[in-house]
Motif scaffolding. Structure first.
Motif, PDB file in Angstrom:
ATOM      1  N   GLN A  83      -4.655   0.939  -7.770  1.00  0.00           N
ATOM      2  CA  GLN A  83      -4.398   1.975  -6.830  1.00  0.00           C
ATOM      3  C   GLN A  83      -5.667   1.981  -6.015  1.00  0.00           C
ATOM      4  O   GLN A  83      -5.186   2.492  -4.612  1.00  0.00           O
ATOM      5  N   LYS A  84      -6.816   1.889  -6.146  1.00  0.00           N
ATOM      6  CA  LYS A  84      -7.997   2.067  -5.405  1.00  0.00           C
ATOM      7  C   LYS A  84      -7.921   0.849  -4.309  1.00  0.00           C
ATOM      8  O   LYS A  84      -8.038   0.935  -2.979  1.00  0.00           O
ATOM      9  N   LYS A  85      -7.457  -0.342  -4.680  1.00  0.00           N
ATOM     10  CA  LYS A  85      -7.305  -1.551  -3.925  1.00  0.00           C
ATOM     11  C   LYS A  85      -5.911  -1.423  -3.057  1.00  0.00           C
ATOM     12  O   LYS A  85      -6.236  -1.753  -1.617  1.00  0.00           O
ATOM     13  N   MET A  86      -4.866  -0.783  -3.372  1.00  0.00           N
ATOM     14  CA  MET A  86      -4.018  -0.594  -2.713  1.00  0.00           C
ATOM     15  C   MET A  86      -4.308   0.417  -1.354  1.00  0.00           C
ATOM     16  O   MET A  86      -3.771   0.174  -0.390  1.00  0.00           O
ATOM     17  N   MET A  87      -5.064   1.383  -1.699  1.00  0.00           N
ATOM     18  CA  MET A  87      -5.364   2.367  -0.603  1.00  0.00           C
ATOM     19  C   MET A  87      -6.122   1.697   0.395  1.00  0.00           C
ATOM     20  O   MET A  87      -5.969   2.011   1.656  1.00  0.00           O
ATOM     21  N   VAL A  88      -7.214   0.773  -0.038  1.00  0.00           N
ATOM     22  CA  VAL A  88      -7.826   0.075   0.769  1.00  0.00           C
ATOM     23  C   VAL A  88      -7.095  -0.740   1.790  1.00  0.00           C
ATOM     24  O   VAL A  88      -7.122  -0.763   3.217  1.00  0.00           O
ATOM     25  N   LYS A  91      -5.084   1.348   4.384  1.00  0.00           N
ATOM     26  CA  LYS A  91      -5.957   1.726   5.540  1.00  0.00           C
ATOM     27  C   LYS A  91      -6.246   0.516   6.360  1.00  0.00           C
ATOM     28  O   LYS A  91      -6.016   0.657   7.679  1.00  0.00           O
ATOM     29  N   LYS A  92      -6.516  -0.704   5.870  1.00  0.00           N
ATOM     30  CA  LYS A  92      -6.585  -1.947   6.951  1.00  0.00           C
ATOM     31  C   LYS A  92      -5.147  -2.318   7.556  1.00  0.00           C
ATOM     32  O   LYS A  92      -5.345  -2.557   8.587  1.00  0.00           O
ATOM     33  N   SER A  93      -4.009  -2.009   6.969  1.00  0.00           N
ATOM     34  CA  SER A  93      -2.945  -2.086   7.617  1.00  0.00           C
ATOM     35  C   SER A  93      -2.709  -1.225   8.889  1.00  0.00           C
ATOM     36  O   SER A  93      -2.221  -1.444   9.597  1.00  0.00           O
ATOM     37  N   LEU A  94      -2.722   0.133   8.613  1.00  0.00           N
ATOM     38  CA  LEU A  94      -2.735   1.115   9.564  1.00  0.00           C
ATOM     39  C   LEU A  94      -3.654   1.102  10.639  1.00  0.00           C
ATOM     40  O   LEU A  94      -3.472   0.934  11.824  1.00  0.00           O
ATOM     41  N   ASN A  95      -5.006   0.387  10.407  1.00  0.00           N
ATOM     42  CA  ASN A  95      -6.095   0.238  11.362  1.00  0.00           C
ATOM     43  C   ASN A  95      -5.687  -1.138  12.345  1.00  0.00           C
ATOM     44  O   ASN A  95      -5.487  -1.149  13.499  1.00  0.00           O
ATOM     45  N   GLN A  96      -4.769  -2.123  11.625  1.00  0.00           N
ATOM     46  CA  GLN A  96      -4.529  -3.068  12.232  1.00  0.00           C
ATOM     47  C   GLN A  96      -3.031  -2.790  13.279  1.00  0.00           C
ATOM     48  O   GLN A  96      -2.969  -3.143  14.458  1.00  0.00           O
ATOM     49  N   TYR A  97      -2.448  -2.013  12.712  1.00  0.00           N
ATOM     50  CA  TYR A  97      -1.176  -1.298  13.441  1.00  0.00           C
ATOM     51  C   TYR A  97      -1.743  -0.748  14.655  1.00  0.00           C
ATOM     52  O   TYR A  97      -1.087  -0.729  15.807  1.00  0.00           O
ATOM     53  N   LYS A  98      -2.647  -0.034  14.554  1.00  0.00           N
ATOM     54  CA  LYS A  98      -3.375   1.108  15.947  1.00  0.00           C
ATOM     55  C   LYS A  98      -3.777   0.024  16.824  1.00  0.00           C
ATOM     56  O   LYS A  98      -3.569   0.158  18.014  1.00  0.00           O
ATOM     57  N   ARG A  99      -4.594  -1.112  16.309  1.00  0.00           N
ATOM     58  CA  ARG A  99      -5.168  -2.094  17.367  1.00  0.00           C
ATOM     59  C   ARG A  99      -3.858  -2.757  17.823  1.00  0.00           C
ATOM     60  O   ARG A  99      -4.003  -3.181  19.295  1.00  0.00           O
ATOM     61  N   PHE A 103       0.446  -4.472  21.672  1.00  0.00           N
ATOM     62  CA  PHE A 103       0.917  -5.782  21.731  1.00  0.00           C
ATOM     63  C   PHE A 103       2.368  -6.160  21.635  1.00  0.00           C
ATOM     64  O   PHE A 103       3.143  -5.695  20.778  1.00  0.00           O
ATOM     65  N   PRO A 104       2.674  -7.011  22.601  1.00  0.00           N
ATOM     66  CA  PRO A 104       4.129  -7.220  22.720  1.00  0.00           C
ATOM     67  C   PRO A 104       4.656  -7.954  21.288  1.00  0.00           C
ATOM     68  O   PRO A 104       4.014  -8.709  20.667  1.00  0.00           O
ATOM     69  N   TYR A 105       5.730  -7.481  21.018  1.00  0.00           N
ATOM     70  CA  TYR A 105       6.562  -8.309  19.791  1.00  0.00           C
ATOM     71  C   TYR A 105       5.735  -7.629  18.488  1.00  0.00           C
ATOM     72  O   TYR A 105       6.300  -8.288  17.293  1.00  0.00           O
ATOM     73  N   TYR A 106       5.297  -6.511  18.420  1.00  0.00           N
ATOM     74  CA  TYR A 106       4.665  -6.162  17.266  1.00  0.00           C
ATOM     75  C   TYR A 106       5.248  -4.688  17.288  1.00  0.00           C
ATOM     76  O   TYR A 106       4.656  -3.823  17.782  1.00  0.00           O
ATOM     77  N   SER A 107       6.145  -4.499  16.152  1.00  0.00           N
ATOM     78  CA  SER A 107       6.578  -3.366  15.959  1.00  0.00           C
ATOM     79  C   SER A 107       6.831  -2.811  14.308  1.00  0.00           C
ATOM     80  O   SER A 107       7.458  -4.025  13.922  1.00  0.00           O
ATOM     81  N   LEU A 108       6.620  -1.696  13.912  1.00  0.00           N
ATOM     82  CA  LEU A 108       6.958  -1.292  12.520  1.00  0.00           C
ATOM     83  C   LEU A 108       8.310  -0.931  12.463  1.00  0.00           C
ATOM     84  O   LEU A 108       8.999  -1.119  11.439  1.00  0.00           O
TER      85      LEU A 108
END
Length: 111
Positions: A83-88, A91-99, A103-108
């Protein structure tokens, strides 16, 4: 209908795994016909059907598998670490999405 006839599958259909997966209720029949039933039990059948499910909305995800009876001991010992690894990772996925959200062609929305 005798037990022998009950377990007989149409050989033209049983040769394809797709047919077997599409007709989940025939999974055990398929395993019996292919002499594989002796190698699997109820728990592993559940995981296999869950992972190989043709319908994506019914397919098991990693967390479902880890919480399954088959992995009960593993989950009990390592669930906090998982669960700890999953939370990390979330967070990384959310940060990548924000960055990359501009960017064209990138959408959730596509997922």
């Amino acid at each position: 209908l005798s037990e022998d006839n009950f377990y007989q599958l149409d050989s033209s259909k049983s040769s394809t795994m797709y047919w077997m997966l599409k007709n989940e209720n025939k999974f055990k029949l398929y395993l019996k016909q292919e002499n594989l039933l002796q190698f699997v039990n109820k728990n592993i059948c559940g995981i296999l059907l869950g992972l190989l499910c043709i319908k994506p909305y019914r397919r098991m995800i990693a967390m479902d598998v880890l919480k399954h009876k088959w992995f009960k001991t593993y989950w009990k010992q390592y669930h906090k670490r998982i669960q700890k690894k999953m939370m990390v990772q979330q967070k990384k996925s959310l940060n990548q999405y924000k960055r990359l959200k501009h960017f064209p062609y990138y959408s959730l929305d596509e997922y």
